[in-house]
Design a protein around this motif. Sequence first.
Motif, mmCIF file in Angstrom:
data_model
loop_
_atom_site.group_PDB
_atom_site.id
_atom_site.type_symbol
_atom_site.label_atom_id
_atom_site.label_comp_id
_atom_site.label_asym_id
_atom_site.label_seq_id
_atom_site.Cartn_x
_atom_site.Cartn_y
_atom_site.Cartn_z
ATOM 1 N N VAL A 126 80.066 18.111 37.698
ATOM 2 C CA VAL A 126 80.572 18.646 38.959
ATOM 3 C C VAL A 126 79.381 18.933 39.859
ATOM 4 O O VAL A 126 78.400 19.544 39.424
ATOM 5 N N GLN A 140 77.326 20.920 41.989
ATOM 6 C CA GLN A 140 77.291 22.356 42.243
ATOM 7 C C GLN A 140 75.847 22.823 42.408
ATOM 8 O O GLN A 140 74.991 22.043 42.839
ATOM 9 N N GLY A 160 87.816 22.932 41.142
ATOM 10 C CA GLY A 160 86.769 23.423 40.256
ATOM 11 C C GLY A 160 87.087 23.076 38.817
ATOM 12 O O GLY A 160 88.066 22.384 38.526
ATOM 13 N N VAL A 161 86.255 23.558 37.913
ATOM 14 C CA VAL A 161 86.463 23.309 36.492
ATOM 15 C C VAL A 161 87.631 24.150 35.986
ATOM 16 O O VAL A 161 87.720 25.344 36.280
ATOM 17 N N GLY A 174 90.236 19.102 39.414
ATOM 18 C CA GLY A 174 89.046 19.336 38.609
ATOM 19 C C GLY A 174 89.245 18.945 37.164
ATOM 20 O O GLY A 174 90.374 18.750 36.697
ATOM 21 N N GLN A 228 89.688 15.208 38.076
ATOM 22 C CA GLN A 228 88.385 15.402 38.723
ATOM 23 C C GLN A 228 88.244 14.503 39.934
ATOM 24 O O GLN A 228 88.700 13.357 39.948
ATOM 25 N N TYR A 284 82.569 15.104 44.763
ATOM 26 C CA TYR A 284 82.206 16.126 45.754
ATOM 27 C C TYR A 284 82.485 15.621 47.163
ATOM 28 O O TYR A 284 82.962 16.371 48.025
#
Length: 412
Positions: free
Chosen positions: A35, A37, A220-221, A247, A268, A271
Motif C-alpha cells: 500500500v 503510504q 486502507g488495509v 483495500g 486493493q 494509490y
Amino acid sequence: MPEEETLYMTMNSPLGEPRTNFDLICFSHLRWDFVYQRPQHLMSRFGRKGRVFFVEEPIRSDGERRIEVSERGDGVYLCRPMLENTDLASVDIAMPELIGEMALEQRIHDYVAWHYTPMMIGWKSLLPPPVAVVYDCMDELTGFKNAPPELLPRERELFATADLVFTGGQSLYEAKREQHDAVYAFPSSIDVGHFAQAMEIGEEVPDQTAIGHPRIGFAGVIDERMDLTLLAAAAELRPDLQFVMVGPVVKIGEDALPRRENIHYLGQRRYEDLPALMAGWDVGMMPFALNESTRFISPTKTPEYLAAGLPVVSTPITDVVRPYGQLGLAHIASTSDEFVKAIDATINEDAERRRSRVREFLSTSSWDTTFEAMLALITAAVWDRSLAQEPADAAETRGVETSSLVSTQSGS
C-alpha cells in the motif's frame, strides 16, 4: 575526483557544510508494492537527494540465496532478499552477509540506516558504522497481531543506537518520548493535490456504478484493526446506506468479513486510483476497533478523506479525536447507532464551509514539509556524529579555525 565519488564521499572537511546527500538503507517490514503510504512518500523524496535502498523481509526461494535489486524510480532501489529458509534464526544468520555483499556491489559508501522495524537491527552488523541511525516508529508494532516476542528487546536495542526517533503520531510520541533523548512527532501527512482531484472528477468508476447512494467509503488495509462488528451492525441498522470497503484483507480470513447486501468489498486499488473512487463517495469512514493494535495509530486516511472533500466519521481513535474531532473536522462515534447518526449529520452539513476550514488546516501539512523537517534533523545528526568521531588534533584545529572565523565575523 569523479563526480560519483564526490557525491558519496565521507564528510571530512572541518569547516564544510553539513551534508544533505547520502545513501540511505531502509529496513522495512512493509513491502514497497503493498500500500502506498508513509514509507513510499518519504523514501521517494529521500531518493531525490541520494540513493535509497529499500530492504524488505525475505521471500522463500528454492534457488541460490540472494538479494534482487530493482530500480523503482526517484532514486529508490527495491532490495528483495530470497532465502531457502525464512525462519527467524536462518534470516538473522543470512541477512548480514547478504546486506554486506549488496553494499559492495552497489558501491554504498556513507549511508543513513533507517528502520521501520527493530527486527532487522542486526542486518547491518557487517557494514561500516552508518553516518546516522533513524527509527521511524510509524506504529506500535508490539500491539499488532502475531507480533514476535523478540520485537520488544530489539526495539530497546534500536533505541540505544538510534540518533533520532520519529513517531507516526502524537499519541505514539507521548508513549516513546521517555525512551530516547531525541524523539520527534511526525503525524501522517498528505499529498493534498493528489486527493483534491476527487472534487474535480465527474466520471464514475466502473466498479461503483451499480452501487447506490449514500456511499460511505473506507480505503486502507482491512485487518485486525477493523471493528467488523460495528460495520455489520451499522449496515443492518441502515440498509439504505452503502458501505464501500477498498483495500487488501490482511491477517484475518475472508470468512471473518461481514456479508450484507449493502457492504461492498472492492479489493486493493492503486494509490493513483483512490481520488476517482473517493469522488463517488458521500462520506469517508474509519470504523476502527479500540484495541492494542489501534491504541497509537494515526490514520493517513483522515487527511486524505478531507483533502478529497469528504466529511469524516471515525471511532474514537486518539489521534483522530486530537486534533480532527476537537476542531470539528471529523465526527466521532463509539457505537453503531452513533456511527449512522454521525453519517446522517455529515451528509446534511455545509460542505463548502467544511472544505474551507479543511483547506486552511491542511495548508500546513504535506509530505514535502515533513520530509524537509526530517532531513534537517538527520543532517544535524550526521554532522554531530562526524564531529564526535573526528581525531582530537582535527577537532583542535577546527576549534582554532572556528574561533578565528568568529573573531573575523564579529569585527574584532
